[in-house]
Design an enzyme around this catalytic site. Structure first.
Site, PDB file in Angstrom:
ATOM      1  CG  ASP A 200      -1.846   1.178   1.302  1.00  0.00           C
ATOM      2  OD1 ASP A 200      -1.739   2.082   0.439  1.00  0.00           O
ATOM      3  OD2 ASP A 200      -2.675   1.215   2.226  1.00  0.00           O
TER       4      ASP A 200
ATOM      5  CG  ASN B 176       1.481   1.785 -13.542  1.00  0.00           C
ATOM      6  OD1 ASN B 176       1.162   2.393 -14.563  1.00  0.00           O
ATOM      7  ND2 ASN B 176       0.614   1.015 -12.877  1.00  0.00           N
TER       8      ASN B 176
ATOM      9  CE  LYS C 269      15.872   7.655   0.856  1.00  0.00           C
ATOM     10  NZ  LYS C 269      17.261   8.068   0.545  1.00  0.00           N
TER      11      LYS C 269
ATOM     12  CB  SER D 225       4.574  12.017 -14.458  1.00  0.00           C
ATOM     13  OG  SER D 225       4.072  13.247 -14.017  1.00  0.00           O
TER      14      SER D 225
ATOM     15  CE1 TYR E 107      -3.190  11.921 -10.651  1.00  0.00           C
ATOM     16  CE2 TYR E 107      -3.756  13.530 -12.337  1.00  0.00           C
ATOM     17  CZ  TYR E 107      -3.303  12.274 -11.990  1.00  0.00           C
ATOM     18  OH  TYR E 107      -2.944  11.378 -12.958  1.00  0.00           O
TER      19      TYR E 107
ATOM     20  CE  LYS F 123       0.950  11.124 -10.715  1.00  0.00           C
ATOM     21  NZ  LYS F 123       1.282   9.725 -11.122  1.00  0.00           N
TER      22      LYS F 123
END
Length: 319
Positions: free
Chosen positions: A81, A108, A139, A169, A202, A206
């Site tokens: 999650d 994605n 990371k 993106s 949003y 992005k």
């Protein structure tokens, strides 16, 4: 130039280990299905729905076998999650315990124009899911990606099969709050944004995807990092949104609306393209076109660095 055809234009992926987030539905699921037809060594995908994952694995096995390879690729599902950094850390550690190489990381998964909310860790929900979760995953997996890059370079110096990080993106990164990213409000629901604030929240996340890919390319040139948009795709992200948001999307982009299959093409191109033909840190429009889109925020020479430092600080305790 002929239209992109995955069956023709995605090369043989023998030996490749590919990880994609959000592989249980939408563009991620379609991308997995097509990648499986090109003989990768191992496909790994994440998501929140284990039942959907089981169905996805069955589809991959039947689809890839019928497409030609003598045997389907190994396929592994890892629950994750992205809005819960403890879940991302657990998934990352499981991946590191099971994988000996990683050739492609495709970030994605994402959410779009959901109501104001905070993540489990107290971040604006779009930013937590679309940026921060992916940044932690990246990371944690970076040492494995670097080791794979070293081994790949030693095996075939000068070849174009570079290890890569692909940030999915959206063209929506051009629509953000003033300044692009409102750092002092990222631990709030950002309910005070003006009309269509959900789109600004949003777009902010992005923009972070695009800027983070650019910073990765600068700071880790041994790995090919870049970002892209799949285009406006008729998936659940659009279909399941409210009537006003759905109307806005269709009214402004109906001529450019892509089918779910077409929505996979830019990501599939990014996986298979010769790395020598990719501009590190660039943002690509479908299919394989370096975008000329800019905004005041994207041209800010300091914003990417500020995002990088902020992200490093927030993720330190999860490493």
């Amino acid at each position: 130039m002929a239209a992109f055809d995955p069956k023709r234009d995605v090369p043989d992926l023998s030996g490749k280990v590919i990880l994609i987030t959000g592989g249980t539905a939408g563009v991620g699921a379609g991308t997995l299905l097509e990648l499986a037809r090109h003989n990768p060594s191992h496909l790994v995908f994440t998501g929140r729905n284990a039942k959907s994952a089981e169905s996805m694995i069955s589809q991959i096995h039947s689809s890839s076998t019928s497409a030609g390879p003598s045997s389907p690729p190994k396929v592994t599902f890892i629950p994750c999650d992205l809005a819960d950094l403890s879940s991302v850390r657990s998934a990352s550690e499981k991946l590191l315990s099971e994988l000996t190489r990683l050739d492609v990381l495709i970030c994605n998964a994402g959410i779009m124009v959901v109501p104001p909310a905070l993540s489990k860790d107290g971040y604006e929900i779009h930013f937590a899911t679309n940026h921060l979760g992916h940044a932690l995953l990246t990371k944690k997996l970076l040492p494995l990606l670097q080791a794979t890059a070293t081994a790949t370079a030693e095996a075939g110096p000068g070849r174009g099969d570079t290890v890569r990080i692909i940030m999915v993106s959206s063209a929506a990164w051009r629509g953000t709050p003033p300044g692009g990213i409102v750092f002092d409000k990222l631990k709030t629901k950002q309910e005070g944004l003006p009309f269509l604030g959900r789109w600004l929240r949003y777009g902010q996340s992005k923009l972070a995807n695009m800027l983070y890919a650019r910073e990765l390319a600068k700071r880790h040139p041994e790995i090919l990092s870049f970002s892209l948009t799949p285009g406006v795709v008729a998936t659940g992200l659009v279909k399941d949104s409210g009537w006003a948001d759905k109307a806005l999307v269709y009214a402004t982009t109906w001529r450019a609306m892509k089918t779910p299959e077409e929505g996979t093409h830019n990501t599939l191109w990014a996986v298979g393209v010769d790395g020598r033909d990719v501009e590190p840190g660039a943002f690509y429009e479908p299919v394989g076109k370096v975008s000329k889109m800019e905004s005041k925020a994207s041209r800010d020479p300091e914003l990417g660095g500020k995002l990088w430092e902020w992200t490093e600080g927030e993720l330190e305790r999860w490493m």
